[in-house]
Design a protein around this motif. Structure first.
Motif, short mmCIF file in Angstrom:
data_model
loop_
_atom_site.label_atom_id
_atom_site.label_comp_id
_atom_site.label_asym_id
_atom_site.label_seq_id
_atom_site.Cartn_x
_atom_site.Cartn_y
_atom_site.Cartn_z
N THR A 322 0.84 -1.20 0.00
CA THR A 322 0.00 0.00 0.00
C THR A 322 0.88 1.26 0.00
O THR A 322 0.61 2.21 -0.73
CB THR A 322 -0.92 0.02 1.24
OG1 THR A 322 -1.75 -1.13 1.20
CG2 THR A 322 -1.78 1.26 1.26
N LEU A 323 1.91 1.23 0.83
CA LEU A 323 2.81 2.38 0.88
C LEU A 323 3.48 2.60 -0.47
O LEU A 323 3.64 3.73 -0.93
CB LEU A 323 3.89 2.17 1.95
CG LEU A 323 3.43 1.94 3.38
CD1 LEU A 323 4.62 2.00 4.34
CD2 LEU A 323 2.38 2.97 3.79
N ALA A 326 0.99 4.14 -2.86
CA ALA A 326 0.75 5.55 -2.53
C ALA A 326 1.90 6.40 -3.04
O ALA A 326 1.70 7.49 -3.58
CB ALA A 326 0.57 5.72 -1.03
N ARG A 327 3.09 5.88 -2.87
CA ARG A 327 4.26 6.62 -3.31
C ARG A 327 4.23 6.80 -4.83
O ARG A 327 4.49 7.89 -5.35
CB ARG A 327 5.54 5.89 -2.89
CG ARG A 327 6.80 6.66 -3.20
CD ARG A 327 8.03 5.88 -2.83
NE ARG A 327 8.12 4.64 -3.58
CZ ARG A 327 9.04 3.71 -3.34
NH1 ARG A 327 9.92 3.86 -2.36
NH2 ARG A 327 9.07 2.61 -4.07
N SER A 371 -5.27 1.41 5.06
CA SER A 371 -4.63 0.78 3.92
C SER A 371 -5.63 0.62 2.79
O SER A 371 -5.38 0.95 1.63
CB SER A 371 -4.07 -0.58 4.34
OG SER A 371 -3.71 -1.33 3.22
N VAL A 374 -6.44 4.01 1.24
CA VAL A 374 -5.40 4.49 0.32
C VAL A 374 -5.52 3.75 -1.00
O VAL A 374 -5.54 4.35 -2.08
CB VAL A 374 -4.00 4.28 0.93
CG1 VAL A 374 -2.91 4.49 -0.12
CG2 VAL A 374 -3.79 5.22 2.12
N ASN A 375 -5.60 2.44 -0.94
CA ASN A 375 -5.68 1.64 -2.17
C ASN A 375 -6.88 2.03 -3.02
O ASN A 375 -6.80 2.10 -4.25
CB ASN A 375 -5.76 0.15 -1.82
CG ASN A 375 -4.41 -0.43 -1.50
OD1 ASN A 375 -3.41 -0.09 -2.14
ND2 ASN A 375 -4.33 -1.27 -0.49
N ARG A 393 -2.01 8.04 3.83
CA ARG A 393 -0.77 7.27 3.92
C ARG A 393 0.06 7.71 5.13
O ARG A 393 0.58 6.91 5.89
CB ARG A 393 0.04 7.44 2.62
CG ARG A 393 1.23 6.54 2.46
CD ARG A 393 2.54 7.10 3.00
NE ARG A 393 2.78 8.48 2.65
CZ ARG A 393 3.47 8.88 1.57
NH1 ARG A 393 3.97 8.01 0.76
NH2 ARG A 393 3.66 10.16 1.36
N ASP A 394 0.16 9.03 5.30
CA ASP A 394 0.94 9.54 6.43
C ASP A 394 0.34 9.12 7.77
O ASP A 394 1.06 8.77 8.70
CB ASP A 394 1.03 11.07 6.36
CG ASP A 394 1.91 11.53 5.21
OD1 ASP A 394 2.60 10.66 4.61
OD2 ASP A 394 1.92 12.73 4.89
#
Length: 487
Positions: A322-323, A326-327, A371, A374-375, A393-394
RNA sequence: GGCGGCAUAGCCAAGUGGUAAGGCAGCGGUCUGCAAAACCGUUAUUCUCCGGUUCAAAUCCGGAUGCCGCCUCCA
């Protein structure tokens, strides 16, 4: 909001009120350094690491003490069988302990006192107890008289009579009461000793924790922690000798973590089902173990099984991916994180759960919801979503890191997964890259039969391919190992 | 024998009076050459069983059954 903590002494959840405003004084029984640490030690370390981190995050100035028992029967025995000086045994396993804790991202306590560095204080405490009539000498040993301390048994919730009824008390005619325990042990031939007014010898097990905790934290101090098994006799005895000596309360909140079973059996050396932290980390990322333990409430027992660990591994990968997504979504876009309500609500839910006796299992549900959030936004491929993606995300990262998760770099995490898997399977990255390249060509030629064959071959080796507009990437499919047959 | 804990979906696991979080696995869909990943939908009318209290119980009380821990070194 205030924190509630379950106190073993009262059997209730209580609001945490520190002895000193704005500070928290925490003592946790460390390890006896005669062997490498197993995952049971890891659970205790992780549980109290989370408590330590959380109290700090709440703005408290936390003084955290965790001791090393570096003089003990088991250490002497090990020294004997290995033919090395007993001090070296301690040094070796302290080093091992620190390696393991470092890998598990356990924060270093404020103080890590060693028993052997506090012998003088222990001697003084024994003298005090002798003076006050709570202890008596038998030959070269000194025993604490449990009958001399009125509240004996209150922590473990049992009376002297009840314990006497238990058939398994070691009967020793020299003791006034079979439950009396050694404060000091006269040294036998060849054993290390210290000179005292009551003879040559070495400290009993319980005395060191009384000394080292109050030395650094005073009396009373806030929280005393350890594994559930320590409630009796260790903590009961600590409490008795400390309060008998000082006349004031020893500890305000007693906190105990539940045990780790392996495949429904208690871990024990006799059963041979011990799992060392070092061995675990050969197979999995250290955070898998942390996430696994934090998925269950700290007071409940937890059953370690290969399947549970695989499940947890999948869950952790999901969070890291997920991270990564997001990035990617935010890459090259001029955007800063924009707060929004739904994410904030999950954040609040997380803190409420943690405030309620460190309910990490419930708190984690917020992390997973974030998570998913975000996705979902990433999937919309809408640039105006990017600020919210970054914000969610943060929040996700902040919450997870607050309990010691997602501390690894996203790329480092993936890289570690690959390296671990490749070495486990005896593969090398170059040959995989080569096969992928071959498949890319096949796909360009629309030779899907061949490309699928290559993909299947790799899949059998636990390599998962993902085609995207940017090209083909590979990652690890969990559960595929060379030792699959013995499971 | 004494003390204590637990029993929630296929598996793991929160929830301790207001109508069942989350993870893993599965199934259907979107996406894709097909997949994978991700997302959407779906999977416990019900919380071991039997009684009771209550307008209301997985949650409180009583009982039964099963499992576990401690009482001995142990995280």
């Amino acid at each position: 909001m205030s924190i509630k903590i379950y106190n073993t002494f009262t059997g209730n959840k209580e609001e945490f009120k520190p002895v000193e405003e704005g500070r928290a004084k925490l003592y946790v029984c460390g390890v006896t350094v005669y062997d490498h640490c197993h995952i049971g030690h890891a659970r205790s370390a992780i549980v109290f690491d989370v408590i330590y981190r959380y109290l700090k995050a709440k703005g408290l100035d936390v003084v955290f003490v965790k001791n090393f028992t570096d003089i003990d029967d088991k250490i002497l025995k090990k020294a004997n069988t290995e033919g090395v000086p007993w001090k070296e045994v301690g040094e070796k396993y302290i080093r091992s302990f620190k390696e393991d804790m470092g890998a598990l991202n356990i924060l270093t306590p404020t103080y890590e006192p060693r028993a052997t560095e506090h012998i003088d204080d222990m001697i003084r405490l024994v003298e005090t107890l002798l003076d006050k009539g709570h202890a008596y000498r038998v030959d070269d040993d000194v025993y604490f008289s449990v009958e001399s301390f009125v509240g004996y048994g209150r922590l473990s919730n049992r009376s002297l009579d009840e314990m006497m009824a238990g058939a398994r008390v070691d009967v020793d005619d020299r003791k006034r009461n079979p439950l009396d325990f050694a404060l000091w042990k006269g040294s036998k031939e060849g054993e290390p000793y210290w000179e005292t007014s009551f003879g040559k010898g070495r400290p009993g097990w319980h005395i060191e924790c009384s000394v080292m905790s109050t030395k650094y934290l005073g009396s009373p101090f806030d929280i005393h922690g350890g594994g559930k098994d320590l409630v009796f006799p260790h903590h009961e005895n600590e409490r008795a000798q400390s309060e008998a000596a000082t006349g004031v309360r020893f500890v305000n909140y007693w906190v105990h973590n539940g045990f780790v079973n392996i495949e429904k059996e208690k871990m024990s050396k006799s059963l041979g089902n011990f799992l060392l932290i070092k061995d675990f980390m050969k197979e999995y990322h250290p955070e898998v173990l942390r996430l696994f333990f934090l998925s269950t409430h700290y007071r409940n027992p937890v059953d370690y099984t290969d399947k549970s660990i695989e499940d947890t591994n999948n869950a952790l990968q999901r969070l890291y991916y997920t991270l990564e997504r997001a990035r990617e979504a935010g890459k090259g876009k001029e955007a800063s994180a924009a707060p929004f309500r739904a994410a904030r609500e999950l954040e609040e839910k997380f803190y409420e759960a943690m405030d309620d006796d460190f309910n990490t299992a419930l708190a984690l549900s917020s992390v997973f919801e974030l998570s998913k959030m975000v996705n979902r936004m990433v999937d919309e491929h809408d640039e105006s979503r990017v600020p919210r993606i970054l914000y969610a995300r943060d929040v996700l990262v902040t919450l997870a890191q607050g309990i010691g998760l997602l501390l690894d770099d996203v790329d480092a995490f993936s890289e570690k997964e690959r390296t671990r898997h490749l070495s486990r399977m005896g593969l090398d990255a170059a040959s995989i890259e080569g096969m992928i390249e071959e498949r890319v060509q096949a796909r360009k030629n629309k030779d899907y039969k061949k490309s699928d064959e290559i993909r299947d071959t790799l899949a059998q080796k636990g390599i998962l391919l993902q085609d995207s507009p940017k090209g083909t990437e590979w990652r690890i499919k969990s559960g595929v190992t060379t030792k699959g047959e013995d499971r």
